[in-house]
Design an enzyme around this catalytic site. Sequence first.
Site, mmCIF file in Angstrom:
data_model
loop_
_atom_site.group_PDB
_atom_site.id
_atom_site.type_symbol
_atom_site.label_atom_id
_atom_site.label_comp_id
_atom_site.label_asym_id
_atom_site.label_seq_id
_atom_site.Cartn_x
_atom_site.Cartn_y
_atom_site.Cartn_z
ATOM 1 N N HIS A 12 0.985 -1.196 -0.276
ATOM 2 C CA HIS A 12 0.225 0.128 0.162
ATOM 3 C C HIS A 12 1.330 1.015 0.105
ATOM 4 C CE1 HIS A 12 -2.613 -2.999 0.433
ATOM 5 N NE2 HIS A 12 -2.003 -3.881 1.340
ATOM 6 N N HIS A 105 2.756 -6.998 4.613
ATOM 7 C CA HIS A 105 1.325 -6.274 4.856
ATOM 8 C C HIS A 105 1.383 -7.110 6.282
ATOM 9 C CE1 HIS A 105 -0.175 -5.506 0.691
ATOM 10 N NE2 HIS A 105 1.098 -6.308 -0.048
ATOM 11 N N GLU A 181 1.874 -12.247 5.166
ATOM 12 C CA GLU A 181 1.136 -11.354 6.246
ATOM 13 C C GLU A 181 1.308 -11.078 7.566
ATOM 14 O OE1 GLU A 181 -1.321 -8.819 5.389
ATOM 15 O OE2 GLU A 181 -2.245 -9.806 3.287
HETATM 16 ZN ZN LIG Z 1 -1.985 -5.219 3.142
#
Ligand SMILES: [Zn+2]
Length: 216
Positions: A12, A105, A181
């Site tokens: 992002h 992430h 993640e």
């Molecule tokens: Zn993400």
Amino acid sequence: MTGKVVVLDPGHNGGNASHPSEINRLVPAGRGQTKACNTTGTATNGGYPEHAFTWDVTKRVQAILVAHGVKVVLTRSNDTGVGPCVNERAATGNAAHADAVVSIHADGATATSAHGFHVAYSSPPLNAEQGAPSVQLAKDVRDALVHDGYATSTYIGSDGLSKRSDLGGLNLSTRPSVLVECGNMRNATEAAAMTSAGGRQRYAEAIAAGILSYVG
Ligand SMILES: [Zn+2]
């Protein structure tokens, strides 16, 4: 580690939320699919955004890798810009001819009890580098996180690994490539770790150890 090249891809970007038309435009995502250029990412319930977490952890991983003689290339140069799109992020890894590409992430699972990390890789693989090399990179990063005391995901994948066919950055990579993640930002315990500098340093040290294990 001299001569090794690692591309780090912090998920992002800080400007995404205020630029919906740019980040919602469709781009090639592999397997004949199109996806949004990028997304805003998630946040802790207290409002600490994923893009800030991924940027900070990435800079910490970069510092560790550079100290080991690795050349590090980032897919974005700050946390205030827009994008880049997922296809552009993949292209950065490909152009650098990276020995490893690691996207960083944190997840935003709705169930606050859901917790733990997982490492995603492209499956079924679309090229040789998405096959055994990417699986090995995923396992090395998984093993390093487990070694440092992190729990594997309670809600995605198996043993901390997740096969994905829908992630453009992985689909379009021609290099060993995974997406980490780190945990669930909606889980109070993991959110507390992610919002502390010490917690982010611990994540960075584990991820860097996994990368060094793979490229070493
Ligand atoms: Zn993400």
